[in-house]
Design a protein around this motif. Structure first.
Motif, mmCIF file in Angstrom:
data_model
loop_
_atom_site.group_PDB
_atom_site.id
_atom_site.type_symbol
_atom_site.label_atom_id
_atom_site.label_comp_id
_atom_site.label_asym_id
_atom_site.label_seq_id
_atom_site.Cartn_x
_atom_site.Cartn_y
_atom_site.Cartn_z
ATOM 1 N N ASN A 132 0.866 -1.174 0.000
ATOM 2 C CA ASN A 132 0.000 0.000 0.000
ATOM 3 C C ASN A 132 0.906 1.228 0.000
ATOM 4 O OD1 ASN A 132 -1.769 2.091 0.528
ATOM 5 N ND2 ASN A 132 -2.248 1.437 2.617
ATOM 6 N N ILE A 133 0.885 1.992 -1.070
ATOM 7 C CA ILE A 133 1.864 3.072 -1.216
ATOM 8 C C ILE A 133 1.188 4.340 -1.741
ATOM 9 C CG2 ILE A 133 2.533 2.202 -3.511
ATOM 10 C CD1 ILE A 133 5.415 3.173 -2.796
ATOM 11 N N HIS A 134 1.502 5.468 -1.119
ATOM 12 C CA HIS A 134 0.892 6.735 -1.524
ATOM 13 C C HIS A 134 1.644 7.411 -2.655
ATOM 14 C CE1 HIS A 134 4.184 8.178 0.951
ATOM 15 N NE2 HIS A 134 3.974 9.385 0.478
ATOM 16 N N ASP A 135 2.895 7.028 -2.874
ATOM 17 C CA ASP A 135 3.750 7.668 -3.865
ATOM 18 C C ASP A 135 3.654 6.914 -5.191
ATOM 19 O OD1 ASP A 135 5.997 8.500 -5.444
ATOM 20 O OD2 ASP A 135 6.931 9.298 -3.625
ATOM 21 N N VAL A 136 2.940 7.504 -6.146
ATOM 22 C CA VAL A 136 2.707 6.840 -7.431
ATOM 23 C C VAL A 136 4.005 6.624 -8.195
ATOM 24 C CG1 VAL A 136 1.578 7.083 -9.678
ATOM 25 C CG2 VAL A 136 0.346 7.685 -7.596
ATOM 26 N N LEU A 137 4.907 7.586 -8.151
ATOM 27 C CA LEU A 137 6.167 7.463 -8.879
ATOM 28 C C LEU A 137 6.998 6.299 -8.348
ATOM 29 C CD1 LEU A 137 7.197 11.206 -9.337
ATOM 30 C CD2 LEU A 137 6.036 9.690 -10.956
ATOM 31 N N LEU A 138 7.024 6.122 -7.021
ATOM 32 C CA LEU A 138 7.735 4.974 -6.441
ATOM 33 C C LEU A 138 7.081 3.660 -6.861
ATOM 34 C CD1 LEU A 138 8.618 5.980 -2.762
ATOM 35 C CD2 LEU A 138 10.209 5.615 -4.660
ATOM 36 N N ALA A 139 5.761 3.644 -6.859
ATOM 37 C CA ALA A 139 5.042 2.439 -7.273
ATOM 38 C C ALA A 139 5.392 2.083 -8.712
ATOM 39 C CB ALA A 139 3.536 2.647 -7.122
ATOM 40 N N LYS A 140 5.417 3.066 -9.588
ATOM 41 C CA LYS A 140 5.735 2.819 -10.997
ATOM 42 C C LYS A 140 7.177 2.349 -11.168
ATOM 43 C CE LYS A 140 4.146 5.452 -14.253
ATOM 44 N NZ LYS A 140 3.787 6.608 -15.112
ATOM 45 N N GLN A 141 8.074 2.868 -10.336
ATOM 46 C CA GLN A 141 9.489 2.554 -10.482
ATOM 47 C C GLN A 141 9.842 1.164 -9.970
ATOM 48 O OE1 GLN A 141 12.093 5.426 -8.644
ATOM 49 N NE2 GLN A 141 13.954 4.361 -9.255
ATOM 50 N N PHE A 142 9.183 0.719 -8.892
ATOM 51 C CA PHE A 142 9.677 -0.471 -8.206
ATOM 52 C C PHE A 142 8.747 -1.685 -8.226
ATOM 53 C CE2 PHE A 142 12.211 2.902 -6.178
ATOM 54 C CZ PHE A 142 13.483 2.368 -6.357
ATOM 55 N N THR A 143 7.464 -1.530 -8.497
ATOM 56 C CA THR A 143 6.576 -2.693 -8.419
ATOM 57 C C THR A 143 6.377 -3.335 -9.783
ATOM 58 O OG1 THR A 143 4.534 -1.389 -8.672
ATOM 59 C CG2 THR A 143 5.393 -1.680 -6.433
ATOM 60 N N ASP A 144 5.967 -4.608 -9.762
ATOM 61 C CA ASP A 144 5.734 -5.361 -10.993
ATOM 62 C C ASP A 144 4.352 -5.096 -11.576
ATOM 63 O OD1 ASP A 144 8.217 -6.813 -10.624
ATOM 64 O OD2 ASP A 144 7.171 -7.934 -9.053
ATOM 65 N N ARG A 145 3.444 -4.725 -10.702
ATOM 66 C CA ARG A 145 2.030 -4.593 -11.090
ATOM 67 C C ARG A 145 1.389 -3.569 -10.173
ATOM 68 N NH1 ARG A 145 -1.758 -9.747 -9.706
ATOM 69 N NH2 ARG A 145 -3.843 -8.880 -10.084
ATOM 70 N N ILE A 146 0.436 -2.838 -10.712
ATOM 71 C CA ILE A 146 -0.232 -1.810 -9.906
ATOM 72 C C ILE A 146 -1.734 -2.046 -9.933
ATOM 73 C CG2 ILE A 146 -0.774 0.658 -9.734
ATOM 74 C CD1 ILE A 146 2.060 1.249 -10.657
ATOM 75 N N ILE A 147 -2.318 -1.973 -8.746
ATOM 76 C CA ILE A 147 -3.776 -2.053 -8.607
ATOM 77 C C ILE A 147 -4.263 -0.736 -8.047
ATOM 78 C CG2 ILE A 147 -5.667 -3.173 -7.362
ATOM 79 C CD1 ILE A 147 -4.037 -5.766 -7.507
ATOM 80 N N GLY A 148 -5.197 -0.117 -8.757
ATOM 81 C CA GLY A 148 -5.779 1.147 -8.311
ATOM 82 C C GLY A 148 -7.157 0.934 -7.732
ATOM 83 N N LEU A 149 -7.352 1.412 -6.504
ATOM 84 C CA LEU A 149 -8.654 1.333 -5.848
ATOM 85 C C LEU A 149 -9.302 2.717 -5.782
ATOM 86 C CD1 LEU A 149 -8.157 -0.969 -2.704
ATOM 87 C CD2 LEU A 149 -9.295 -1.556 -4.837
ATOM 88 N N ARG A 150 -10.589 2.756 -5.983
ATOM 89 C CA ARG A 150 -11.366 3.976 -5.769
ATOM 90 C C ARG A 150 -12.717 3.588 -5.199
ATOM 91 N NH1 ARG A 150 -11.240 9.295 -7.110
ATOM 92 N NH2 ARG A 150 -13.258 10.337 -7.275
ATOM 93 N N ALA A 151 -13.045 4.136 -4.025
ATOM 94 C CA ALA A 151 -14.312 3.837 -3.344
ATOM 95 C C ALA A 151 -14.513 2.334 -3.175
ATOM 96 C CB ALA A 151 -15.494 4.454 -4.100
ATOM 97 N N GLY A 152 -13.411 1.630 -2.856
ATOM 98 C CA GLY A 152 -13.507 0.203 -2.572
ATOM 99 C C GLY A 152 -13.522 -0.703 -3.773
ATOM 100 N N LYS A 153 -13.489 -0.134 -4.985
ATOM 101 C CA LYS A 153 -13.520 -0.931 -6.205
ATOM 102 C C LYS A 153 -12.160 -0.920 -6.899
ATOM 103 C CE LYS A 153 -18.381 -0.476 -7.637
ATOM 104 N NZ LYS A 153 -18.618 -1.900 -7.936
ATOM 105 N N VAL A 154 -11.833 -2.015 -7.570
ATOM 106 C CA VAL A 154 -10.641 -2.057 -8.414
ATOM 107 C C VAL A 154 -10.983 -1.360 -9.730
ATOM 108 C CG1 VAL A 154 -9.018 -3.510 -9.672
ATOM 109 C CG2 VAL A 154 -9.762 -4.179 -7.376
ATOM 110 N N VAL A 155 -10.318 -0.221 -9.993
ATOM 111 C CA VAL A 155 -10.569 0.516 -11.233
ATOM 112 C C VAL A 155 -9.384 0.411 -12.192
ATOM 113 C CG1 VAL A 155 -12.210 2.104 -10.172
ATOM 114 C CG2 VAL A 155 -9.776 2.687 -10.191
ATOM 115 N N PHE A 156 -8.267 -0.164 -11.719
ATOM 116 C CA PHE A 156 -7.123 -0.414 -12.596
ATOM 117 C C PHE A 156 -6.346 -1.604 -12.058
ATOM 118 C CE2 PHE A 156 -2.578 -0.007 -13.534
ATOM 119 C CZ PHE A 156 -2.622 0.037 -14.925
ATOM 120 N N ASP A 157 -5.896 -2.456 -12.971
ATOM 121 C CA ASP A 157 -5.048 -3.593 -12.624
ATOM 122 C C ASP A 157 -4.170 -3.868 -13.840
ATOM 123 O OD1 ASP A 157 -3.819 -5.938 -11.917
ATOM 124 O OD2 ASP A 157 -5.651 -6.997 -11.334
ATOM 125 N N GLY A 158 -2.894 -3.455 -13.739
ATOM 126 C CA GLY A 158 -2.033 -3.622 -14.899
ATOM 127 C C GLY A 158 -0.587 -3.324 -14.605
#
Length: 275
Positions: free
Chosen positions: A202-228
């Motif tokens: 769980n990370i608040h820094d989007v740039l760090l997430a893009k740099q270091f993770t293999d996959r990103i899941i975006g949540l909004r209002a409890g729903k998965v709105v992005f998985d890629g």
């Protein structure tokens, strides 16, 4: 492998924190969990290890249905899940080594833990882990004498001392400066890949997430709105996850932080050149 199937969480107030969340996390994959405040990121992590009880749905870790367990079965399952916290959750008066060994409390008897007499294998592993996270020179130092980055490294070593099958990481860089944040994320991802250990960060820094993770899941209002993949996280997608106003504010804040860091480096360079 972690399987989350149609997970829901509704609080007594009627607020729905998770809305039919489903995902599969294979061995060794590091997932960055992003989204605005109140999106359900921390709730999702805590529902996986049952610190928060889901309202419906299922969580399975390597074939074990965590959501069906209770009592001793749940306690044993939690031993297989390492947790790393934003505020470190260390015992300040204990040494670095004692904090790391606390990761074995679920495996040893009460008297062993009370007298701090851990098996030699556990102690040897703790030394190895402290060397891996760069703290082999701080074994006997009290936790309250450490910097924020050092404390987070102790938290990582403690979680790994459990010999987990899954890592749950809740905002590990929120209290750290940009340079230390990159070091911690790099260390986390390297360790996960070395050990084929899946992790949700769980990370608040989007740039760090893009740099270091293999996959990103975006949540909004409890729903998965992005998985890629991180490279698929476009401006349009980020606007969908955060909303136009919040994403623009976050983007401006990230740019200001980068400029401040560049200024600090330039000042340090000038100071070094004049001494």
């Amino acid at each position: 492998m972690l399987d989350i199937i149609a997970l829901n969480k509704t609080y007594r107030t009627g607020d729905r924190a998770l809305d039919d969340v489903s995902l599969t996390l294979p061995k060794g994959q590091v997932v960055g969990l992003i989204g605005p405040s109140g999106a359900g990121k921390s709730t999702l992590i805590r529902c996986i290890n049952r610190l928060v009880e889901p309202s419906a749905g299922e969580v399975r870790l390597n074939g074990t249905a965590l959501t069906s367990l209770s009592g001793q079965g749940l306690r044993q399952a939690r031993r297989r899940i390492g947790m790393i916290f934003q505020e470190y959750a260390l015992v300040e008066r204990l040494t670095v080594m004692e904090n790391v060994l606390s990761g074995r409390l679920g495996y040893v008897s009460f008297w062993r833990s009370f007298t701090r007499r851990f098996p030699g294998r556990d102690i040897a592993r703790a030394y190895q882990l402290l060397e891996r996270v760069g703290l082999s020179d701080h074994v006997d130092k009290r936790a309250d004498a450490l910097s924020g980055g050092q404390r987070q490294r102790v938290g990582i070593a403690r979680a790994l001392e459990q010999e987990p099958e899954l890592l749950l990481v809740d905002e590990p860089t929120a209290s750290l400066d940009p340079r230390t944040s990159r070091q911690i994320m790099r260390l986390l991802t390297e360790i996960c890949r070395e050990n084929e250990l899946p992790a949700i960060v769980n990370i608040h820094d989007v740039l760090l997430a893009k740099q270091f993770t293999d996959r990103i899941i975006g949540l909004r209002a409890g729903k998965v709105v992005f998985d890629g993949r991180p490279e698929e996280l476009t401006e349009n997608v980020l606007t969908e996850i955060y909303g136009a106003e919040d994403w623009q504010a976050m983007r401006n804040g990230a740019m200001e932080s980068a400029e401040d860091e560049a200024d600090a480096r330039a000042q340090a360079t000038r100071l070094f050149e004049t001494t």
